[in-house]
Motif scaffolding. Structure first.
Motif, short mmCIF file in Angstrom:
data_model
loop_
_atom_site.label_atom_id
_atom_site.label_comp_id
_atom_site.label_asym_id
_atom_site.label_seq_id
_atom_site.Cartn_x
_atom_site.Cartn_y
_atom_site.Cartn_z
N ASP A 84 43.22 44.87 37.75
CA ASP A 84 43.12 45.89 38.80
C ASP A 84 44.38 45.93 39.66
O ASP A 84 44.73 46.97 40.22
N LEU A 85 45.03 44.80 39.78
CA LEU A 85 46.25 44.71 40.59
C LEU A 85 47.48 45.15 39.81
O LEU A 85 48.60 45.08 40.32
N GLY A 86 47.27 45.56 38.57
CA GLY A 86 48.39 46.07 37.77
C GLY A 86 49.19 44.98 37.07
O GLY A 86 50.29 45.24 36.58
N ASP A 131 37.62 33.45 43.15
CA ASP A 131 38.30 33.79 41.89
C ASP A 131 39.02 35.13 41.97
O ASP A 131 40.13 35.27 41.48
N ARG A 132 38.38 36.13 42.57
CA ARG A 132 39.01 37.45 42.65
C ARG A 132 40.15 37.42 43.67
O ARG A 132 41.22 37.98 43.44
N LEU A 154 50.66 46.08 45.44
CA LEU A 154 49.30 45.60 45.17
C LEU A 154 48.25 46.49 45.81
O LEU A 154 47.19 46.73 45.23
N ASP A 179 38.72 31.68 34.84
CA ASP A 179 38.78 31.21 36.23
C ASP A 179 38.94 29.69 36.31
O ASP A 179 39.71 29.18 37.13
N LEU A 218 36.53 46.47 49.07
CA LEU A 218 36.27 45.24 48.31
C LEU A 218 35.86 44.09 49.22
O LEU A 218 35.63 42.99 48.75
N VAL A 222 36.47 38.71 49.32
CA VAL A 222 36.12 39.78 48.40
C VAL A 222 34.63 39.74 48.11
O VAL A 222 34.05 38.67 47.98
N GLN A 276 36.71 36.44 36.36
CA GLN A 276 36.80 37.28 37.55
C GLN A 276 38.25 37.50 37.99
O GLN A 276 38.63 38.62 38.34
N ALA A 277 39.04 36.45 37.98
CA ALA A 277 40.44 36.58 38.41
C ALA A 277 41.19 37.52 37.46
O ALA A 277 42.00 38.35 37.89
N ILE A 279 47.20 26.49 38.02
CA ILE A 279 47.64 26.46 39.43
C ILE A 279 48.01 25.03 39.83
O ILE A 279 49.08 24.79 40.41
N TYR A 312 41.39 44.40 51.45
CA TYR A 312 40.03 44.42 50.91
C TYR A 312 39.16 45.44 51.66
O TYR A 312 38.32 46.11 51.05
N MET A 322 42.32 28.76 35.01
CA MET A 322 43.33 29.14 36.00
C MET A 322 43.60 28.00 36.98
O MET A 322 44.75 27.77 37.38
N MET A 341 41.87 34.85 44.37
CA MET A 341 42.93 34.06 43.74
C MET A 341 43.90 34.97 42.99
O MET A 341 45.12 34.72 42.99
N ALA A 342 43.36 35.99 42.33
CA ALA A 342 44.22 36.91 41.58
C ALA A 342 45.24 37.55 42.51
O ALA A 342 46.42 37.74 42.15
N MET A 343 44.81 37.90 43.72
CA MET A 343 45.72 38.49 44.70
C MET A 343 46.85 37.51 45.02
O MET A 343 48.03 37.89 45.05
N ASP A 349 31.18 40.22 45.90
CA ASP A 349 30.84 39.76 44.55
C ASP A 349 31.78 38.65 44.10
O ASP A 349 32.14 38.57 42.92
N GLU A 350 32.18 37.82 45.04
CA GLU A 350 33.14 36.77 44.73
C GLU A 350 32.46 35.62 44.00
O GLU A 350 31.26 35.38 44.15
N THR A 351 33.24 34.91 43.19
CA THR A 351 32.78 33.67 42.55
C THR A 351 33.80 32.57 42.87
O THR A 351 34.88 32.86 43.38
N MET A 369 40.49 41.10 38.18
CA MET A 369 41.19 41.49 39.41
C MET A 369 42.69 41.60 39.16
O MET A 369 43.33 42.53 39.67
N LEU A 370 43.25 40.70 38.36
CA LEU A 370 44.68 40.79 38.04
C LEU A 370 44.98 42.12 37.36
O LEU A 370 45.98 42.77 37.63
N SER A 405 47.95 49.57 43.70
CA SER A 405 47.21 49.28 42.46
C SER A 405 45.71 49.31 42.70
O SER A 405 44.94 49.66 41.81
N LEU A 406 45.30 48.94 43.90
CA LEU A 406 43.86 48.94 44.22
C LEU A 406 43.40 50.31 44.71
O LEU A 406 42.26 50.46 45.17
#
Lengths: 321, 321
Positions: free
Chosen positions: A84-86, B95-96, B121, A95, B62, B71, A77-78, A102, B57, A98, B98-100, B73-75, A81-82, B124-125
């Protein structure tokens, strides 16, 4: 007097399997697993140590055996999203994986050494055996190509080993000291054997040998050194070893593995599929063990670990887990 | 001459909904959303900006509307693993989400400002509207308790707002300059209205007002300032506002909200459930709009945005998305 302590040198996935086999039959006090960290790199601000993670996941029974790398029951999932964030998406980060990066990264930034972080995180996962980075200082494996020297992960993951390799070098060596626990293991009075796990000699084991003083310490060893060949059926089971051997002008076969380690090697375990290699290797003065080296399950890993230790003269009394 | 540009000041979830409503009916050139970042904190080596993320979001569609934060549909795979690794688990990281934090953190470390990272960011979204941190410098909201001053997330998440608040302060203020885009928005020739979104005045809006020069710029405004009260039915819809008002010795009601903003406020939108408050508020010289302020869906958000802009005299011509 030699003792029963085993020093295992390991790269990633293949090596990690034998390391897990050794951990299953040796008590925590009987084993030090020193792991290549020449593949480590910084990515998205995270310090990623692929081989340490492979060994950790294998010993914690968290490794994904189907995919062959990373954590089992992994999700992505991350990573989605990463993207999607470019952000860069050439290196896949699961995940659960990750979380490891971290945790490691922030503790390194907070001043812990890689040895301390690795000890902390592996213990948290219930691993009683010592998983030790070869060094707390950065030594970086790089592969020579027509486009210049590529950092290992760039070559291995981003370029998927496609470029023709013209050489391998270790940025930072000489000048990279062994980690305290690696140095201590090399100097142990009760050392009984050194095991080189079935990892790529050029890309995964050589970085360990390039750490200051390691090659000399191994050359001066008073205990048997047993390596397990990473070749099976005359080729590499996984990874770029066969391709790399060809590009470096070496025959793709166990003679090249034996020749590469040279006088460091006392025993070489080769796969039953390569039994035909045994005679000529033995004529060169090497002790050859012909045994199944493909580790598909826990039983295979423990069996190979037993065989390797027996070859080193450390017979019997292993605790089966 | 006043123009049509709208400067919105927003905290997290409640404010984010109105910010999304404004973004839905205003073109990107017509809106600057300045977001509280007094709640930002460093956690596990990551820079987390809860309010910027909530607004992001919400605008990217999102946001999880059921859980009310984070977010959709988060996990939570990384979080489970972080716990297994012995890391702090008091702040939930999806998880999503976290990417942010990873993307933001590494780019901040690489030298980008929070404004630059946020712009990158959010674009990008697919967000075309400007989401702007109140400052690129750290200003940290802290809540006074019997155990001393707690950083906001410690109070809000770890302690779940349980301690009795004795006060609120902003570490770093004065001395925290507005972000370039915030400063530019305050100085726009074509500014038409300032909207204070329905966020906690003490914890989410005051930090924005504590940024150097902001209170003075708002006091010298030549355009209407409209606030939407975060109270509904005489209490806070979510979050600690009602509890906090009581602890700070203020009546829990719109009179306290109006009194808190004082002369900065031209119009206050209150919920239809609090219609009884209107008469006394109006007697104090305030323009009061009684309107549904609970935003359950896109239509509610846009409706409230329209009402707020109409109150500011910016009538008609809004593009419905």
């Amino acid at each position: 007097m030699t003792g029963r302590h085993v020093l295992a040198l390991s790269g990633g996935v293949g090596g990690a399997k034998l390391a897990a086999g050794l951990a299953a039959i040796l008590s925590p006090g009987e084993l030090t697993i020193v792991v290549n960290n020449g593949d480590d790199f910084e990515h998205l601000g995270l310090t990623i140590c692929p081989d340490i993670d492979s060994v950790t996941y294998a010993l914690a029974d968290l490794n994904d055996t189907e995919r062959g790398w990373g954590v089992k029951d992994e999700t992505w999932q991350a990573m989605v999203m990463l993207r999607d964030l470019g952000e860069a998406d050439w290196f896949n980060l699961g995940d659960r994986d990750m979380a490891m990066h971290i945790a490691r990264s922030w503790r390194l930034r907070a001043g812990e050494t890689l040895s301390q972080v690795t000890s902390r995180l592996t213990r948290s996962l219930g691993i009683a055996h010592a998983i030790v980075p070869m060094s707390d200082a950065p030594l970086r494996t790089q592969v020579g190509t027509a486009d210049g020297w590529l950092d290992f992960q760039r070559y291995f993951v981003a370029e998927q080993c496609r470029p023709v390799a013209t050489g391998v070098r270790f940025a930072g060596a000489p000048g990279t000291p062994p980690s305290p626990a690696f140095m201590a293991a090399l100097a142990r009075e009760d050392l009984g054997a050194i095991v080189v796990c079935p990892s790529n000699p050029y890309l995964s084991v050589d970085p360990i040998l390039a750490v200051d003083g390691v090659r000399e310490a191994l050359a001066a060893r008073r205990v048997p050194l047993v390596a397990v060949s990473p070749l099976v059926g005359g080729t590499s089971l996984k990874g770029p070893l066969a391709k790399l051997l060809g590009e470096l002008g070496k025959p793709v076969g166990n003679a090249s593995i034996a020749g590469h380690y040279g006088a460091l090697l006392d025993h070489l375990a080769i796969d039953i599929a390569d039994a035909a290699d045994a005679a000529s290797l033995q004529r060169s003065g090497l002790n050859v063990i012909v045994t199944p080296t493909v580790m598909r399950n826990t039983r295979d890993r423990e069996q190979l670990a037993q065989t390797v230790l027996a070859a080193a003269g450390l017979n019997g009394g292993w605790i089966r887990v």
